[in-house]
Write an enzyme that holds these catalytic residues in place. Structure first.
Site, mmCIF file in Angstrom:
data_model
loop_
_atom_site.group_PDB
_atom_site.id
_atom_site.type_symbol
_atom_site.label_atom_id
_atom_site.label_comp_id
_atom_site.label_asym_id
_atom_site.label_seq_id
_atom_site.Cartn_x
_atom_site.Cartn_y
_atom_site.Cartn_z
ATOM 1 C CG ASN A 122 33.526 44.434 43.590
ATOM 2 O OD1 ASN A 122 33.375 45.289 42.717
ATOM 3 N ND2 ASN A 122 34.690 43.833 43.816
ATOM 4 N NE ARG A 165 45.231 38.968 51.472
ATOM 5 C CZ ARG A 165 44.294 39.069 50.526
ATOM 6 N NH1 ARG A 165 43.033 38.828 50.817
ATOM 7 N NH2 ARG A 165 44.600 39.428 49.311
ATOM 8 C CE1 TYR A 202 41.324 38.046 46.120
ATOM 9 C CE2 TYR A 202 42.819 36.886 47.603
ATOM 10 C CZ TYR A 202 41.886 37.873 47.366
ATOM 11 O OH TYR A 202 41.534 38.712 48.388
ATOM 12 C CG ASP A 230 41.614 35.281 50.818
ATOM 13 O OD1 ASP A 230 41.017 34.186 50.712
ATOM 14 O OD2 ASP A 230 41.053 36.389 50.669
ATOM 15 C CG HIS A 240 39.649 34.659 46.734
ATOM 16 N ND1 HIS A 240 38.904 34.900 45.616
ATOM 17 C CD2 HIS A 240 39.474 35.735 47.537
ATOM 18 C CE1 HIS A 240 38.311 36.084 45.747
ATOM 19 N NE2 HIS A 240 38.635 36.604 46.896
ATOM 20 C CD GLU A 259 40.208 35.924 53.902
ATOM 21 O OE1 GLU A 259 41.167 36.474 54.484
ATOM 22 O OE2 GLU A 259 39.465 36.530 53.111
ATOM 23 C CD GLU A 271 36.229 37.419 51.150
ATOM 24 O OE1 GLU A 271 37.128 37.720 51.936
ATOM 25 O OE2 GLU A 271 36.355 37.480 49.918
ATOM 26 N NE ARG A 292 37.896 37.346 55.757
ATOM 27 C CZ ARG A 292 38.230 38.617 55.500
ATOM 28 N NH1 ARG A 292 38.419 39.465 56.482
ATOM 29 N NH2 ARG A 292 38.365 39.028 54.257
ATOM 30 C CG ASP A 306 35.311 44.940 47.056
ATOM 31 O OD1 ASP A 306 36.402 44.398 46.831
ATOM 32 O OD2 ASP A 306 34.443 44.448 47.796
ATOM 33 C CD GLU A 359 40.354 42.278 53.830
ATOM 34 O OE1 GLU A 359 39.200 41.837 54.045
ATOM 35 O OE2 GLU A 359 40.980 42.059 52.787
ATOM 36 C CD1 TRP A 377 39.518 35.174 40.105
ATOM 37 C CD2 TRP A 377 38.432 36.446 41.601
ATOM 38 N NE1 TRP A 377 40.323 36.243 40.416
ATOM 39 C CE2 TRP A 377 39.697 37.047 41.333
ATOM 40 C CE3 TRP A 377 37.573 37.060 42.511
ATOM 41 C CZ2 TRP A 377 40.104 38.215 41.934
ATOM 42 C CZ3 TRP A 377 37.977 38.236 43.112
ATOM 43 C CH2 TRP A 377 39.239 38.806 42.832
HETATM 44 C C1 CS2 Z 1 39.021 39.340 49.498
HETATM 45 C C2 CS2 Z 1 38.279 40.349 48.733
HETATM 46 O O1 CS2 Z 1 39.496 41.002 51.074
HETATM 47 C C3 CS2 Z 1 39.495 39.801 50.849
HETATM 48 O O2 CS2 Z 1 39.849 38.953 51.622
HETATM 49 O O3 CS2 Z 1 38.711 38.047 49.443
HETATM 50 O O4 CS2 Z 1 39.249 41.130 48.171
HETATM 51 C C4 CS2 Z 1 37.290 39.908 47.662
HETATM 52 O O5 CS2 Z 1 37.924 39.300 46.601
HETATM 53 C C5 CS2 Z 1 36.539 41.127 47.168
HETATM 54 O O6 CS2 Z 1 36.004 41.827 48.239
HETATM 55 C C6 CS2 Z 1 35.452 40.762 46.193
HETATM 56 O O7 CS2 Z 1 34.672 41.868 45.908
HETATM 57 MG MG MG Z 2 39.096 37.090 51.288
#
Ligand code: CS2
Ligand code: MG
Length: 402
Positions: A37, A147, A159, A210, A212, A236, A262, A283, A316, A339, A402
């Site tokens: 992404n 979630r 977020y 999450d 983030h 998360e 992730e 993740r 994404d 997810e 972010w």
């Molecule tokens: C996120 C994502 O899915 C999640 O848990 O943290 O949405 C993440 O922000 C995006 O995949 C970024 O491209």
């Molecule tokens: Mg996430």
């Protein structure tokens, strides 16, 4: 059988996707997702300029040797661009193997270890009431795990809470947008959100959240401790995922389960986390972490330490990755949860697939290979558009995660 041709498709049916198609001299082809992404063209160029010339004329069944060739042979290691490109090749080759042997990929990975794949949905709202309404909506759809994210009083945006009824995390065209953040306001709000959700919906529902990457270890420890009465399935990305040692502090203070990975892409990013039992769920995704060949090894290693998987599955990543994840989830022993963020109609039409959702679980289907296709004609109607993830600053203007 030999690899005769490979090409990269970049399309944007709602958001950008990078798809590798590998064709063999026997007319079988396989697909792999290489979407990263906001950095899509870097992977596309890595594949076209540096990877495709090296895989032509090889035997597509040699997934292990080709993986090692692309990883060790490049000399330069890891990183999301490299690992997404390797993953795209690996996924496409497993797709070819499945088609050549007329069996779904999960049978090549050990066969079914469970009846279906438990998935979690995303509920969000501008405030606690709206978030609870969204939880109720997802429960009515059959989800057993949700979630929950909500807007934070005093912050314009946060977020996981899209503005104005847009689909979750739309790809933002143009340069990155910026919003503001306050850890203090966030930490004060989230326990209230989960107190209300548990009170309204009872104990049976699995709840996830999450963070983030926005907290420090001790802030995450405080949040984990305050969330303990609400028995989260996981908290998360409490801190920057690459700071493995930071998870020790969180672990020492709370029994709230922790998930991360992730944004990581190799065993070397998570081996301390796993070996020290600082996390409960990895993740890592098939797309960003090197495909089946790599993720299977990571999962087997994690299993020794009671760490389970919870593959990243945002919109994404393309339906090719979603299909791959479902085969993987069905087959491995230490699967935790998957997810699930449903793709939009345009994306689903460009990538017809055999996977389906039913009553809280997903199923990859029994089509040979991955069970997902790319309609190249339709894809051509959705050309690539530059898009970025947003950027975050603290209230005083300091750049933040972010
Ligand atoms: C996120 C994502 O899915 C999640 O848990 O943290 O949405 C993440 O922000 C995006 O995949 C970024 O491209
Ligand atoms: Mg996430």
């Amino acid at each position: 059988m030999k690899i005769a041709k490979a090409s990269v498709n970049i399309c944007s049916p709602g958001r950008n996707f990078v798809t590798l198609k590998i064709e063999t001299d026997e007319g079988i082809y396989g697909l792999g997702d290489g979407t990263l992404n906001g950095r899509e063209l870097a992977v596309a160029s890595y594949l076209s300029e540096h990877v495709i010339p090296c895989i032509l004329h090889r035997d597509p069944f040699q997934t292990e040797d080709i993986w090692q060739y692309l990883y060790r042979g490049a000399y330069w290691r890891r990183g999301p661009v490299t690992m997404s490109a390797i993953a795209a090749v690996d996924m496409a080759l497993w797709d070819i193997k499945g088609k050549a042997l007329s069996t779904p990929v999960y049978n090549l990975l050990g066969g079914r270890s469970r009846d279906g794949v438990l998935v979690y949905a995303h509920a969000h709202g501008a405030g606690i009431d709206e978030a609870c309404d969204d939880v109720a909506r997802h429960l009515a759809m059959g989800y057993k795990a949700i979630r929950v994210q909500s807007g934070i009083p005093g912050l314009d945006a946060t977020y996981g809470v899209p503005k104005g009824g847009q689909p979750y995390e739309p790809a933002e065209r143009g340069l990155p947008s910026e919003s503001r953040w306050s850890t203090e306001k966030y930490l004060n709000h989230v326990p209230k959100l989960f107190a209300r959700v548990r009170e309204q919906f009872g104990d049976d529902l699995h709840l996830l959240h999450d963070c983030h990457h926005r907290l420090s270890p001790i802030e995450a420890a405080r949040l984990g401790r305050e969330l303990e009465p609400f028995h989260l399935f996981w908290m998360e990305d409490p801190i920057s995922a690459e700071f493995q040692e930071g998870f020790r502090v969180i672990r020492e203070h709370t029994t709230t389960p922790i998930a991360t990975g992730e944004v990581l892409n190799s065993i070397w990013d998570v081996h301390e986390l796993i070996r020290n039992q600082w996390i409960d769920y990895t993740r890592l995704t098939l797309t960003h972490a090197g495909g089946f060949t790599a993720l299977k090894k990571i999962a087997d290693f994690a299993g020794l330490y009671h760490v389970r998987t919870g593959c990243h599955g945002p919109t994404d990543l393309s339906p090719v990755c979603m299909a791959a994840a479902l085969h993987f989830d069905l087959a491995i022993h230490n699967f935790g949860i998957q997810e699930h963020m449903p793709h939009g109609k345009e994306t689903d039409e460009v990538f017809p697939h055999s996977y389906r959702f039913e009553d809280g679980y997903m199923f990859p289907g029994d089509a040979p290979g991955l069970g997902v296709d790319l309609d190249e004609k339709l894809a051509a109607k959705f050309p690539y558009q530059r898009a970025y993830l947003p950027v975050l600053r603290k209230l005083d203007g300091t750049l933040w995660d972010w």
